[in-house]
Motif scaffolding. Structure first.
Motif, PDB file in Angstrom:
ATOM      1  N   VAL A 140       0.830  -1.214   0.000  1.00 12.03           N
ATOM      2  CA  VAL A 140       0.000   0.000   0.000  1.00 12.03           C
ATOM      3  C   VAL A 140       0.866   1.266   0.000  1.00 12.03           C
ATOM      4  O   VAL A 140       0.396   2.343   0.331  1.00 12.03           O
ATOM      5  CB  VAL A 140      -0.989   0.042   1.194  1.00 12.03           C
ATOM      6  CG1 VAL A 140      -2.060  -1.016   1.064  1.00 12.03           C
ATOM      7  CG2 VAL A 140      -0.268  -0.083   2.526  1.00 12.03           C
ATOM      8  N   ASP A 141       2.143   1.109  -0.398  1.00 16.96           N
ATOM      9  CA  ASP A 141       3.064   2.248  -0.337  1.00 16.96           C
ATOM     10  C   ASP A 141       2.562   3.454  -1.143  1.00 16.96           C
ATOM     11  O   ASP A 141       2.730   4.600  -0.731  1.00 16.96           O
ATOM     12  CB  ASP A 141       4.458   1.822  -0.819  1.00 16.96           C
ATOM     13  CG  ASP A 141       4.434   1.202  -2.199  1.00 16.96           C
ATOM     14  OD1 ASP A 141       3.518   0.387  -2.477  1.00 16.96           O
ATOM     15  OD2 ASP A 141       5.303   1.522  -3.033  1.00 16.96           O
ATOM     16  N   LEU A 142       1.908   3.199  -2.281  1.00 18.01           N
ATOM     17  CA  LEU A 142       1.459   4.321  -3.124  1.00 18.01           C
ATOM     18  C   LEU A 142       0.338   5.105  -2.440  1.00 18.01           C
ATOM     19  O   LEU A 142       0.247   6.322  -2.581  1.00 18.01           O
ATOM     20  CB  LEU A 142       0.999   3.811  -4.495  1.00 18.01           C
ATOM     21  CG  LEU A 142       2.066   3.049  -5.294  1.00 18.01           C
ATOM     22  CD1 LEU A 142       1.454   2.400  -6.530  1.00 18.01           C
ATOM     23  CD2 LEU A 142       3.192   3.994  -5.717  1.00 18.01           C
ATOM     24  N   HIS A 143      -0.501   4.396  -1.687  1.00 16.95           N
ATOM     25  CA  HIS A 143      -1.564   5.070  -0.927  1.00 16.95           C
ATOM     26  C   HIS A 143      -0.916   6.007   0.113  1.00 16.95           C
ATOM     27  O   HIS A 143      -1.328   7.149   0.294  1.00 16.95           O
ATOM     28  CB  HIS A 143      -2.431   4.058  -0.171  1.00 16.95           C
ATOM     29  CG  HIS A 143      -3.171   3.093  -1.050  1.00 16.95           C
ATOM     30  ND1 HIS A 143      -4.527   3.110  -1.194  1.00 16.95           N
ATOM     31  CD2 HIS A 143      -2.742   2.066  -1.829  1.00 16.95           C
ATOM     32  CE1 HIS A 143      -4.918   2.139  -2.009  1.00 16.95           C
ATOM     33  NE2 HIS A 143      -3.840   1.481  -2.401  1.00 16.95           N
ATOM     34  N   LEU A 144       0.109   5.454   0.787  1.00 23.18           N
ATOM     35  CA  LEU A 144       0.726   6.226   1.880  1.00 23.18           C
ATOM     36  C   LEU A 144       1.486   7.432   1.340  1.00 23.18           C
ATOM     37  O   LEU A 144       1.401   8.537   1.902  1.00 23.18           O
ATOM     38  CB  LEU A 144       1.658   5.311   2.693  1.00 23.18           C
ATOM     39  CG  LEU A 144       1.004   4.031   3.245  1.00 23.18           C
ATOM     40  CD1 LEU A 144       1.974   3.274   4.142  1.00 23.18           C
ATOM     41  CD2 LEU A 144      -0.282   4.355   4.016  1.00 23.18           C
ATOM     42  N   LYS A 145       2.192   7.228   0.206  1.00 24.12           N
ATOM     43  CA  LYS A 145       2.936   8.365  -0.373  1.00 24.12           C
ATOM     44  C   LYS A 145       1.970   9.461  -0.806  1.00 24.12           C
ATOM     45  O   LYS A 145       2.278  10.652  -0.688  1.00 24.12           O
ATOM     46  CB  LYS A 145       3.759   7.884  -1.572  1.00 24.12           C
ATOM     47  CG  LYS A 145       5.034   7.175  -1.144  1.00 24.12           C
ATOM     48  CD  LYS A 145       5.854   6.745  -2.339  1.00 24.12           C
ATOM     49  CE  LYS A 145       6.968   5.823  -1.878  1.00 24.12           C
ATOM     50  NZ  LYS A 145       7.387   4.885  -2.908  1.00 24.12           N
ATOM     51  N   ALA A 146       0.810   9.057  -1.319  1.00 24.61           N
ATOM     52  CA  ALA A 146      -0.179  10.066  -1.748  1.00 24.61           C
ATOM     53  C   ALA A 146      -0.637  10.888  -0.545  1.00 24.61           C
ATOM     54  O   ALA A 146      -0.765  12.113  -0.625  1.00 24.61           O
ATOM     55  CB  ALA A 146      -1.364   9.380  -2.423  1.00 24.61           C
ATOM     56  N   MET A 147      -0.856  10.220   0.586  1.00 22.08           N
ATOM     57  CA  MET A 147      -1.299  10.951   1.786  1.00 22.08           C
ATOM     58  C   MET A 147      -0.180  11.883   2.270  1.00 22.08           C
ATOM     59  O   MET A 147      -0.444  13.009   2.699  1.00 22.08           O
ATOM     60  CB  MET A 147      -1.707   9.975   2.911  1.00 22.08           C
ATOM     61  CG  MET A 147      -2.874   9.069   2.588  1.00 22.08           C
ATOM     62  SD  MET A 147      -4.356   9.922   2.075  1.00 22.08           S
ATOM     63  CE  MET A 147      -4.596   9.257   0.439  1.00 22.08           C
ATOM     64  N   GLU A 148       1.074  11.400   2.170  1.00 23.25           N
ATOM     65  CA  GLU A 148       2.208  12.247   2.584  1.00 23.25           C
ATOM     66  C   GLU A 148       2.299  13.489   1.701  1.00 23.25           C
ATOM     67  O   GLU A 148       2.604  14.581   2.173  1.00 23.25           O
ATOM     68  CB  GLU A 148       3.508  11.440   2.528  1.00 23.25           C
ATOM     69  CG  GLU A 148       3.647  10.518   3.733  1.00 23.25           C
ATOM     70  CD  GLU A 148       4.852   9.580   3.648  1.00 23.25           C
ATOM     71  OE1 GLU A 148       5.264   9.083   4.710  1.00 23.25           O
ATOM     72  OE2 GLU A 148       5.357   9.338   2.525  1.00 23.25           O
ATOM     73  N   ALA A 149       2.024  13.302   0.400  1.00 25.92           N
ATOM     74  CA  ALA A 149       2.082  14.442  -0.520  1.00 25.92           C
ATOM     75  C   ALA A 149       1.028  15.496  -0.156  1.00 25.92           C
ATOM     76  O   ALA A 149       1.146  16.649  -0.550  1.00 25.92           O
ATOM     77  CB  ALA A 149       1.884  13.972  -1.957  1.00 25.92           C
ATOM     78  N   LEU A 150       0.009  15.076   0.585  1.00 30.56           N
ATOM     79  CA  LEU A 150      -1.018  16.038   1.037  1.00 30.56           C
ATOM     80  C   LEU A 150      -0.705  16.532   2.449  1.00 30.56           C
ATOM     81  O   LEU A 150      -1.548  17.124   3.115  1.00 30.56           O
ATOM     82  CB  LEU A 150      -2.407  15.379   0.996  1.00 30.56           C
ATOM     83  CG  LEU A 150      -2.891  14.926  -0.400  1.00 30.56           C
ATOM     84  CD1 LEU A 150      -4.222  14.192  -0.290  1.00 30.56           C
ATOM     85  CD2 LEU A 150      -3.031  16.117  -1.347  1.00 30.56           C
ATOM     86  N   GLY A 151       0.499  16.249   2.909  1.00 26.26           N
ATOM     87  CA  GLY A 151       0.963  16.803   4.188  1.00 26.26           C
ATOM     88  C   GLY A 151       0.848  15.860   5.366  1.00 26.26           C
ATOM     89  O   GLY A 151       1.231  16.217   6.480  1.00 26.26           O
ATOM     90  N   ALA A 152       0.312  14.648   5.167  1.00 26.77           N
ATOM     91  CA  ALA A 152       0.121  13.735   6.300  1.00 26.77           C
ATOM     92  C   ALA A 152       1.451  13.155   6.773  1.00 26.77           C
ATOM     93  O   ALA A 152       2.394  13.008   5.991  1.00 26.77           O
ATOM     94  CB  ALA A 152      -0.825  12.607   5.903  1.00 26.77           C
ATOM     95  N   THR A 153       1.499  12.841   8.063  1.00 29.39           N
ATOM     96  CA  THR A 153       2.633  12.110   8.628  1.00 29.39           C
ATOM     97  C   THR A 153       2.177  10.678   8.793  1.00 29.39           C
ATOM     98  O   THR A 153       1.088  10.422   9.324  1.00 29.39           O
ATOM     99  CB  THR A 153       2.988  12.676  10.023  1.00 29.39           C
ATOM    100  OG1 THR A 153       3.131  14.077   9.878  1.00 29.39           O
ATOM    101  CG2 THR A 153       4.259  12.068  10.568  1.00 29.39           C
ATOM    102  N   ILE A 154       3.024   9.745   8.332  1.00 34.02           N
ATOM    103  CA  ILE A 154       2.641   8.330   8.382  1.00 34.02           C
ATOM    104  C   ILE A 154       3.635   7.564   9.241  1.00 34.02           C
ATOM    105  O   ILE A 154       4.850   7.708   9.061  1.00 34.02           O
ATOM    106  CB  ILE A 154       2.670   7.701   6.959  1.00 34.02           C
ATOM    107  CG1 ILE A 154       1.837   8.516   5.962  1.00 34.02           C
ATOM    108  CG2 ILE A 154       2.294   6.220   6.995  1.00 34.02           C
ATOM    109  CD1 ILE A 154       0.370   8.250   5.961  1.00 34.02           C
ATOM    110  N   THR A 155       3.126   6.760  10.159  1.00 42.39           N
ATOM    111  CA  THR A 155       4.004   5.818  10.857  1.00 42.39           C
ATOM    112  C   THR A 155       3.349   4.440  10.806  1.00 42.39           C
ATOM    113  O   THR A 155       2.139   4.331  10.597  1.00 42.39           O
ATOM    114  CB  THR A 155       4.218   6.211  12.341  1.00 42.39           C
ATOM    115  OG1 THR A 155       2.940   6.388  12.937  1.00 42.39           O
ATOM    116  CG2 THR A 155       5.023   7.486  12.484  1.00 42.39           C
ATOM    117  N   LEU A 156       4.151   3.414  10.963  1.00 38.38           N
ATOM    118  CA  LEU A 156       3.620   2.055  10.998  1.00 38.38           C
ATOM    119  C   LEU A 156       3.845   1.505  12.391  1.00 38.38           C
ATOM    120  O   LEU A 156       4.968   1.524  12.895  1.00 38.38           O
ATOM    121  CB  LEU A 156       4.346   1.162   9.981  1.00 38.38           C
ATOM    122  CG  LEU A 156       4.119   1.498   8.503  1.00 38.38           C
ATOM    123  CD1 LEU A 156       4.909   0.554   7.607  1.00 38.38           C
ATOM    124  CD2 LEU A 156       2.632   1.411   8.148  1.00 38.38           C
TER     125      LEU A 156
END
Ligand code: UD1
Length: 438
Positions: A140-156
């Motif tokens: 699901v890396d592409l989903h997460l990168k898209a959210m990051e591009a909108l400013g989100a911080t992602i952790t697992l």
């Protein structure tokens, strides 16, 4: 566990109504999370995957109620065997939980589609890493990168994706997909609709289901241009309204019936479909010798096959508008009947040839080298006990069995129930000898 028992050799004759697309309904249901106003969604197929996503959405705070059950066919008559589509009222006055738990997500990969809406509306989401069909690793890396591009911080953390929007909410951004992904494009579209400012999605998926999602989001007040092309521009708005929307016809269900006629022979009229969403599939089947007519502006497809030899074909699966990977297994069943050597190269998913050993059990002559399967025909398929391994592989077994000599038992059909509504009832209404064994 239910099984299907099929006695082959009967041609198909009759009329079928195609249901709403599973792959459109799932993101559309998730998109209703974006608004605190009611959304009415019609032509919703009744499928195990829809029930799963409904459970997930309810625990996020969505109220789902059934407005009507469809229940009549296009001639105004009661369908012989119940309901083929439903109208749902979806209302999420508030998000009551931002967590998509493992138990619900693991059974269906599309559950990750709640990520964008939860993050956009609540500024936070905690979504278990998904499961779904065993057709490759499917990250699901592409989903997460898209959210990051909108400013989100992602952790697992412990199998969960924890996503947090910046203070003030998601911000419009440039989202370039390194690889075309239907689901990641959908998540990005939903999230960008409520982000502040403009987002540009490039190398976006162009599938008809993306266009359908954009249509519904626009009806909710989103400002989206270019859906259905690789570049989509979204001008974010601060809130979205309710709307009424009809789920687009299922192109894969339609294509599956076309393949069924290619194998079993006979003629079918497929109603409430959209021929324009199936161009590559219709083109291949016509080249192979199937008689296909588009009627009523493409909303009805008439297909006929007299059992004469089919020509072989060479197919490469590609993102839309290429040949869909979700039709690959069904076409392979058809190619076992073609007179000569055919090939199918699968470029979208690794490990999506699990139907090959099962078709071989029915007598098919198929060899695999890397991403390419070579099919030598024609062979007279013979009934056998076979096992469904994923959704589309299951239906490939069923349509192969319609043309096989003798009895085929398809086990593990819970895969089939994820994506085909009462398939055995629809096919038996058209003359197939197919029964569900409890
Ligand atoms: C959707 C469809 C599925 C169809 C597929 C391709 C739904 C519910 N499912 O699945 O029926 O077979 O499109 O048409 O609509 N990938 C990554 N990273 C990601 C996401 C995807 O590497 O973050 C890869 C996948 O492993 C795959 C390819 O990209 O190799 C395409 O996958 P994607 O288009 O995302 O498929 P889904 O949206 O999961």
């Amino acid at each position: 566990m239910d099984k299907l028992r099929i006695i082959g050799g009967r041609p198909l004759h009759g009329q079928l109504t195609v249901g709403g697309a599973k792959n459109a309904a799932l993101p559309l249901l998730c998109a209703a999370l974006l608004s605190d106003q009611p959304v009415t969604l019609g032509n919703v197929p009744y499928l195990a995957d829809v029930t799963t996503i409904a459970k997930l959405l309810m625990q996020h705070g969505m109220h789902l109620s059934l407005l009507d059950t469809g229940g009549t066919n296009l001639f105004g008559e009661k369908e012989a065997h119940g309901f083929y589509s439903r109208r749902l009222l979806l209302h999420t006055p508030e998000i009551t939980s931002i967590t998509a738990p493992y138990d619900l997500v693991r059974t269906m990969r599309a559950s990750v589609l709640v990520l964008g809406p939860l993050l956009a509306r609540e500024g936070r989401a905690k979504v278990s890493l998904p499961g779904g069909c065993a057709i490759g690793s499917r990250p699901v890396d592409l989903h997460l990168k898209a959210m990051e591009a909108l400013g989100a911080t992602i952790t697992l953390e412990e199998g969960y994706v924890i996503a947090t929007a910046p203070r003030g909410g998601l911000k419009g951004g440039e989202i370039h997909f390194e690889k075309i992904s239907v689901g990641a494009t959908e998540n990005a579209l939903m999230a960008a609709s409520l982000a502040s400012g403009t987002s540009v999605l490039s190398n976006a998926a162009c599938e008809p289901e993306i266009e359908d999602l954009a249509r519904m989001l626009r009806a909710m007040g989103a400002r989206i241009e270019g859906a259905g092309t690789p570049t989509i521009t979204v001008r974010g708005v601060s809130s979205l309204n309710g709307c009424a929307h009809e789920v687009i016809a299922d192109r894969i269900e339609t294509g599956t019936y076309l393949c069924a006629v290619a194998l079993a022979g006979g003629e079918l009229s497929l109603h409430r479909t959209r021929a324009d969403t199936l161009i590559p599939v219709i083109a291949v089947l016509k080249t192979m010798g199937l008689h296909i007519e588009e009627r009523e502006g493409g909303q009805m497809i008439y297909v006929r096959h007299d059992g004469s030899p089919l020509a072989p074909a060479d197919i490469v699966t590609e993102a839309h508008p290429g040949f869909p990977t979700d039709m690959q297994a069904q076409l392979m069943s058809v190619l076992t009947h073609a007179d000569g050597v055919s090939s199918i190269s699968e470029t979208i998913f690794e490990n999506r040839f699990m139907h090959v050993p099962e078709l071989a059990r029915m007598g098919a002559d198929i060899s695999i080298s890397g991403h390419t399967a070579t099919i030598t025909g024609p062979v007279k398929l013979k009934g056998a006990p076979v096992m469904a391994t994923d959704l589309r592989a299951s239906v490939a077994m069923v349509i192969a069995a319609l043309a096989a000599e003798g009895e085929t038992i398809v086990s593990r059909i819970y895969h089939l129930d994820r994506g085909y509504e009462r398939l055995e009832e629809k096919l038996s209404m058209c003359g197939a000898n197919i029964t569900r064994v409890k």
